[in-house]
Design a protein around this motif. Sequence first.
Motif, PDB file in Angstrom:
ATOM      1  N   ILE A  28      38.000  31.593  37.235  1.00  0.00           N
ATOM      2  CA  ILE A  28      38.513  32.455  38.873  1.00  0.00           C
ATOM      3  C   ILE A  28      36.949  33.293  39.043  1.00  0.00           C
ATOM      4  N   VAL A  29      36.208  33.279  38.016  1.00  0.00           N
ATOM      5  CA  VAL A  29      34.827  34.144  38.585  1.00  0.00           C
ATOM      6  C   VAL A  29      34.033  33.048  39.206  1.00  0.00           C
TER       7      VAL A  29
ATOM      8  N   ALA B 206      44.520  29.660  37.691  1.00  0.00           N
ATOM      9  CA  ALA B 206      43.582  30.273  36.606  1.00  0.00           C
ATOM     10  C   ALA B 206      44.456  31.033  36.382  1.00  0.00           C
ATOM     11  N   TRP B 207      44.529  32.854  36.624  1.00  0.00           N
ATOM     12  CA  TRP B 207      45.417  33.810  36.613  1.00  0.00           C
ATOM     13  C   TRP B 207      46.083  34.130  35.650  1.00  0.00           C
ATOM     14  N   ASN B 208      47.042  32.980  35.654  1.00  0.00           N
ATOM     15  CA  ASN B 208      48.131  33.038  34.953  1.00  0.00           C
ATOM     16  C   ASN B 208      47.685  32.461  34.228  1.00  0.00           C
ATOM     17  N   MET B 209      46.827  31.671  33.881  1.00  0.00           N
ATOM     18  CA  MET B 209      46.213  30.673  32.598  1.00  0.00           C
ATOM     19  C   MET B 209      45.438  31.916  32.012  1.00  0.00           C
ATOM     20  N   ARG B 210      44.920  33.202  32.596  1.00  0.00           N
ATOM     21  CA  ARG B 210      44.218  34.255  32.671  1.00  0.00           C
ATOM     22  C   ARG B 210      43.013  33.333  32.339  1.00  0.00           C
TER      23      ARG B 210
ATOM     24  N   GLN C 296      29.613  41.423  38.515  1.00  0.00           N
ATOM     25  CA  GLN C 296      31.328  42.636  38.100  1.00  0.00           C
ATOM     26  C   GLN C 296      32.345  42.024  38.038  1.00  0.00           C
ATOM     27  N   ILE C 297      32.021  40.709  38.869  1.00  0.00           N
ATOM     28  CA  ILE C 297      33.507  40.659  39.305  1.00  0.00           C
ATOM     29  C   ILE C 297      34.182  40.273  37.915  1.00  0.00           C
ATOM     30  N   ARG C 298      33.696  39.591  36.845  1.00  0.00           N
ATOM     31  CA  ARG C 298      33.530  39.050  35.727  1.00  0.00           C
ATOM     32  C   ARG C 298      33.794  39.960  34.915  1.00  0.00           C
TER      33      ARG C 298
ATOM     34  N   VAL D 189      45.407  27.426  46.908  1.00  0.00           N
ATOM     35  CA  VAL D 189      46.269  28.798  46.497  1.00  0.00           C
ATOM     36  C   VAL D 189      46.818  28.322  45.117  1.00  0.00           C
ATOM     37  N   ARG D 190      47.751  27.661  44.994  1.00  0.00           N
ATOM     38  CA  ARG D 190      48.050  26.912  43.438  1.00  0.00           C
ATOM     39  C   ARG D 190      47.284  27.175  42.731  1.00  0.00           C
ATOM     40  N   ASP D 191      45.841  26.901  42.278  1.00  0.00           N
ATOM     41  CA  ASP D 191      45.426  25.979  41.448  1.00  0.00           C
ATOM     42  C   ASP D 191      44.378  27.882  41.120  1.00  0.00           C
ATOM     43  N   ALA D 192      44.657  28.503  41.414  1.00  0.00           N
ATOM     44  CA  ALA D 192      43.803  30.039  42.234  1.00  0.00           C
ATOM     45  C   ALA D 192      45.038  30.946  40.828  1.00  0.00           C
ATOM     46  N   GLU D 193      46.303  30.373  41.319  1.00  0.00           N
ATOM     47  CA  GLU D 193      47.282  31.268  40.389  1.00  0.00           C
ATOM     48  C   GLU D 193      47.561  30.633  39.265  1.00  0.00           C
TER      49      GLU D 193
END
Length: 153
Positions: A32-33, A23-27, A54-56, A17-21
């Motif tokens: 993410i994809v 990835a979003w904060n680093m854009r 589609q996710i990308r 969960v922290r790694d996913a967070e």
Amino acid sequence: MVEVLMSQLSPAAAQWVRDAECAWNMRDCDAIVLSNTIDCHWRNRVYFLWGREQIRTYVERQVRREIDQRVIFELWTEGEHRLSYRFAAEFRNDSGSWFRAYGNEALAFDEAGLVKRRFTAGNEHAIQEHERALRWAAGPRPRDHPPLSELGF
């Protein structure tokens, strides 16, 4: 009570969960994809997405739309090949208006640990700049920044 429940969750799930967070904060659109299976199914409000392409497209649009976004994920529960977390995010649009989004996501993983299903429920509302609570320099959330529970979200 929250601390007791959190202590029962696995360190591996909390790290995912922290790694996913991060990835979003680093854009980091690639991170993410590529954490999803090639045929992953996402549902996010009115968006129904199938597969990495589609996710990308969706993620790249979100990164452009949600300027100066900061997000915090907090592991909620986990099970065999599943986990859920809640989140809060703050961002501004291209007109300079600020928003806060809240929600939760439920994930199902394949045997290799890639997301095969992601279901998001969330909402957002306008806030004033002075109401922002997620304030740190662009990039990952600092380790000493309070989690959602401590922020009262």
